[in-house]
Design an enzyme around this catalytic site. Sequence first.
Site, PDB file in Angstrom:
ATOM      1  N   GLU A 174       7.741   3.412  73.598  1.00  0.00           N
ATOM      2  CA  GLU A 174       6.987   3.847  72.424  1.00  0.00           C
ATOM      3  C   GLU A 174       5.494   3.862  72.799  1.00  0.00           C
ATOM      4  OE1 GLU A 174       7.074   0.724  69.498  1.00  0.00           O
ATOM      5  OE2 GLU A 174       7.109   2.143  67.848  1.00  0.00           O
TER       6      GLU A 174
ATOM      7  N   SER B 149      -3.149 -10.644  62.694  1.00  0.00           N
ATOM      8  CA  SER B 149      -4.512 -11.096  63.022  1.00  0.00           C
ATOM      9  C   SER B 149      -5.537  -9.973  62.955  1.00  0.00           C
ATOM     10  CB  SER B 149      -4.533 -11.694  64.428  1.00  0.00           C
ATOM     11  OG  SER B 149      -3.630 -12.747  64.487  1.00  0.00           O
TER      12      SER B 149
ATOM     13  N   CYS C 167       5.756   3.285  63.024  1.00  0.00           N
ATOM     14  CA  CYS C 167       6.977   2.991  63.789  1.00  0.00           C
ATOM     15  C   CYS C 167       7.956   4.149  63.751  1.00  0.00           C
ATOM     16  CB  CYS C 167       7.624   1.736  63.244  1.00  0.00           C
ATOM     17  SG  CYS C 167       7.863   1.879  61.486  1.00  0.00           S
TER      18      CYS C 167
ATOM     19  N   LYS D 249       2.944 -14.948  57.495  1.00  0.00           N
ATOM     20  CA  LYS D 249       2.038 -15.036  58.654  1.00  0.00           C
ATOM     21  C   LYS D 249       1.389 -13.659  58.742  1.00  0.00           C
ATOM     22  CE  LYS D 249       1.475 -14.029  62.474  1.00  0.00           C
ATOM     23  NZ  LYS D 249       0.361 -13.118  62.802  1.00  0.00           N
TER      24      LYS D 249
ATOM     25  N   SER E  82       7.139  -5.591  67.031  1.00  0.00           N
ATOM     26  CA  SER E  82       7.707  -5.057  68.272  1.00  0.00           C
ATOM     27  C   SER E  82       9.098  -5.646  68.534  1.00  0.00           C
ATOM     28  CB  SER E  82       6.778  -5.387  69.436  1.00  0.00           C
ATOM     29  OG  SER E  82       6.631  -6.780  69.532  1.00  0.00           O
TER      30      SER E  82
ATOM     31  N   GLU F  40      12.620  -5.208  61.444  1.00  0.00           N
ATOM     32  CA  GLU F  40      12.192  -3.806  61.472  1.00  0.00           C
ATOM     33  C   GLU F  40      11.345  -3.660  62.727  1.00  0.00           C
ATOM     34  OE1 GLU F  40      13.215  -1.613  59.410  1.00  0.00           O
ATOM     35  OE2 GLU F  40      13.958  -2.809  57.747  1.00  0.00           O
TER      36      GLU F  40
ATOM     37  N   TRP G 233      -0.067  -4.898  61.948  1.00  0.00           N
ATOM     38  CA  TRP G 233      -1.343  -4.383  61.461  1.00  0.00           C
ATOM     39  C   TRP G 233      -1.279  -2.903  61.077  1.00  0.00           C
ATOM     40  CZ3 TRP G 233      -1.807  -0.357  64.626  1.00  0.00           C
ATOM     41  CH2 TRP G 233      -1.154  -0.439  65.862  1.00  0.00           C
ATOM     42  N   ASN G 234      -0.223  -2.177  61.445  1.00  0.00           N
ATOM     43  CA  ASN G 234      -0.302  -0.708  61.291  1.00  0.00           C
ATOM     44  C   ASN G 234      -0.182  -0.240  59.847  1.00  0.00           C
ATOM     45  OD1 ASN G 234       2.421  -1.247  61.196  1.00  0.00           O
ATOM     46  ND2 ASN G 234       3.014   0.597  62.298  1.00  0.00           N
TER      47      ASN G 234
HETATM   48  P1  NAP Z   1       3.841  -7.382  67.434  1.00  0.00           P
HETATM   49  O1  NAP Z   1       2.984  -7.734  68.569  1.00  0.00           O
HETATM   50  O2  NAP Z   1       5.286  -7.659  67.506  1.00  0.00           O
HETATM   51  O3  NAP Z   1       3.171  -8.122  66.170  1.00  0.00           O
HETATM   52  C1  NAP Z   1       3.726  -8.073  64.885  1.00  0.00           C
HETATM   53  C2  NAP Z   1       3.492  -9.399  64.192  1.00  0.00           C
HETATM   54  O4  NAP Z   1       4.122 -10.439  64.935  1.00  0.00           O
HETATM   55  C3  NAP Z   1       2.028  -9.786  64.079  1.00  0.00           C
HETATM   56  O5  NAP Z   1       1.825 -10.479  62.878  1.00  0.00           O
HETATM   57  C4  NAP Z   1       1.849 -10.714  65.269  1.00  0.00           C
HETATM   58  O6  NAP Z   1       0.818 -11.651  65.110  1.00  0.00           O
HETATM   59  C5  NAP Z   1       3.183 -11.431  65.271  1.00  0.00           C
HETATM   60  N1  NAP Z   1       3.554 -12.031  66.534  1.00  0.00           N
HETATM   61  C6  NAP Z   1       3.166 -11.689  67.786  1.00  0.00           C
HETATM   62  N2  NAP Z   1       3.760 -12.497  68.699  1.00  0.00           N
HETATM   63  C7  NAP Z   1       4.539 -13.359  67.993  1.00  0.00           C
HETATM   64  C8  NAP Z   1       5.413 -14.424  68.366  1.00  0.00           C
HETATM   65  N3  NAP Z   1       5.610 -14.777  69.639  1.00  0.00           N
HETATM   66  N4  NAP Z   1       6.060 -15.086  67.385  1.00  0.00           N
HETATM   67  C9  NAP Z   1       5.883 -14.755  66.087  1.00  0.00           C
HETATM   68  N5  NAP Z   1       5.066 -13.748  65.686  1.00  0.00           N
HETATM   69  C10 NAP Z   1       4.410 -13.062  66.622  1.00  0.00           C
HETATM   70  O7  NAP Z   1       3.755  -5.867  67.070  1.00  0.00           O
HETATM   71  P2  NAP Z   1       2.465  -4.959  66.987  1.00  0.00           P
HETATM   72  O8  NAP Z   1       2.173  -4.463  68.331  1.00  0.00           O
HETATM   73  O9  NAP Z   1       1.393  -5.666  66.246  1.00  0.00           O
HETATM   74  O10 NAP Z   1       3.019  -3.806  66.018  1.00  0.00           O
HETATM   75  C11 NAP Z   1       3.525  -2.642  66.474  1.00  0.00           C
HETATM   76  C12 NAP Z   1       5.026  -2.676  66.571  1.00  0.00           C
HETATM   77  O11 NAP Z   1       5.598  -2.843  65.279  1.00  0.00           O
HETATM   78  C13 NAP Z   1       5.564  -1.367  67.091  1.00  0.00           C
HETATM   79  O12 NAP Z   1       6.586  -1.584  68.017  1.00  0.00           O
HETATM   80  C14 NAP Z   1       6.123  -0.691  65.855  1.00  0.00           C
HETATM   81  O13 NAP Z   1       7.106   0.259  66.095  1.00  0.00           O
HETATM   82  C15 NAP Z   1       6.606  -1.863  65.082  1.00  0.00           C
HETATM   83  N6  NAP Z   1       6.709  -1.528  63.677  1.00  0.00           N
HETATM   84  C16 NAP Z   1       7.952  -1.386  63.154  1.00  0.00           C
HETATM   85  C17 NAP Z   1       8.100  -1.040  61.827  1.00  0.00           C
HETATM   86  C18 NAP Z   1       9.465  -0.886  61.236  1.00  0.00           C
HETATM   87  O14 NAP Z   1       9.577  -0.897  60.016  1.00  0.00           O
HETATM   88  N7  NAP Z   1      10.516  -0.755  62.015  1.00  0.00           N
HETATM   89  C19 NAP Z   1       6.977  -0.829  61.021  1.00  0.00           C
HETATM   90  C20 NAP Z   1       5.710  -0.982  61.589  1.00  0.00           C
HETATM   91  C21 NAP Z   1       5.603  -1.343  62.934  1.00  0.00           C
HETATM   92  P3  NAP Z   1      -0.674 -11.316  65.589  1.00  0.00           P
HETATM   93  O15 NAP Z   1      -1.126 -10.214  64.738  1.00  0.00           O
HETATM   94  O16 NAP Z   1      -1.384 -12.574  65.342  1.00  0.00           O
HETATM   95  O17 NAP Z   1      -0.586 -10.948  67.021  1.00  0.00           O
END
Ligand code: NAP
Length: 485
Positions: free
Chosen positions: A384, A182, A289, A179, A234, A255, A155-156
Amino acid sequence: MSTNSFIIDGKTPINGEWVGADSGVTFPVYNPANGEVLGQVPDQREAETNRAIDAAAAAFEEWQWSPVKTRHDILRKWFSLMTEHAEELARLITLENGKPLADARGEQTYSASFIEWFAAEAMRAYGDHIPATIDGVRNVTIKQPIGVVGIITPWNFPSAMITRKVAAALAAGCTCVIKAPSETPFSALALAKLAEEAGVPKGVINVITTGSSSTVGKILATHPIIKKISFTGSTGVGKVLASQCSSTLKKMSLELGGNAPFIVFDDADIDAAVAGAVICKFRSSGQTCVCANRLFVQSKVYDEFAKKLTEAVSKFKVGNGLEQGITHGPLVNAKAAAKVDEHVQDALAKGAKTLIGGKRGEGAFYEPTVLINIADDAVVMKEETFGPLAPIIKFETEEEVIKKANDTEFGLAGYFFSRDIGRVWRMAEALQVGMVGANTGLISQTSCPFGGVKESGWGKEGSKYGLDDYMVLKYVCMGGINSRR
Ligand code: NAP
């Protein structure tokens, strides 16, 4: 009630049709600035996901063979439509994510730029001619699209995280199932709508919204038709997907999370370092991130840097991102604000001192915070924060700070400020990260490779390398060619 013509209620595109969930169930999307419900999206599960995968597979039969000029022209049209609707799309980002409108406009431009970039890259998916080492053959390599791609984004950056993947996939000749996150699904749906208008054929882009990301994620990661998963999010979820992908040995781009060090040496331009910290630590309220997570400052300039950063932070205007003059919005939700508070309280309990901020606001808000005297075992040194907390740690020597900066399982980005050219090279080489900012806090550019090392992931997005992540390299050895000898 906020309105936006891109809020598409209750439907997502699967095989060119805008459909709800089979169950008829929807779930709400909130504006984090005030808790208002912006609209509803369908809670789609197994059946809808499988239909989306089948649609993408059918569309791949045509799209993979389409001339690159056709793909280029469609992507260019998509880019033009995004530019035409830039303001409405930026407002949509602010509404569902909370970031101030100025930041959302920046994301909108960045997001569209990936479509423009990969439209051009589609035309440059060159292979090689390789000199033969045996008689009577000629060797070439060709690049071909990998197949149907499963795309999962956070979402970020509700818009840019989608285009960074989808534009590369489509340019390569792949089709996809997205996907959507949410918390911020409407930007993904708006992009799909504009793609349709631009002439992207039915089934090439399919979008799923779901109340069970683990169910849909598992189907995408294990389905034999899907040939690649591209995930941003994550590290924890990235590891789950990697283990699921092993069942079909899918290619992956990951990523993942970061824990970026931001280092200020005695010889730095301190004002530039403060400006760099403001953008790098506090942009999107610390929810990028590549955000600085740990700020290391050399002892001689420690007090000066901390004072100047505190002064800069005191000028922030926190509030609803759509209001005039707001520089920093809420976090994505109240849970994210609670996590920042946990990191702050933990650091304070271990001896830290607050220079500014340190308190939760209403709902998803958290005060931009600067802490000094951070203990080595504070949680923020390892995890983080993903919020507006700048913990400043004192160091003495280059060797010491390299060791501390690299003492993390993450390796996404790293930053430092120094005017010594030798040190600039040494530090750029020594930091165990995928991206380095030397004397700058802002590094993301469409033309440059984005990605991490260690547990921050695999693969590169954007740049001239980004297309390869969606292609397979095939070697063709042509025999039966008579030698002229
Ligand atoms: P997240 O919980 O991992 O969610 C990211 C995506 O994965 C969302 O679409 C989420 O769906 C989905 N998801 C969650 N659990 C899942 C599962 N068990 N199986 C498949 N998909 C699943 O991460 P977040 O907290 O939303 O985002 C922040 C993280 O993203 C931070 O750690 C940040 O550093 C990282 N990030 C990295 C980058 C990069 O380029 N390296 C860029 C931006 C963010 P829902 O939304 O439905 O929960």
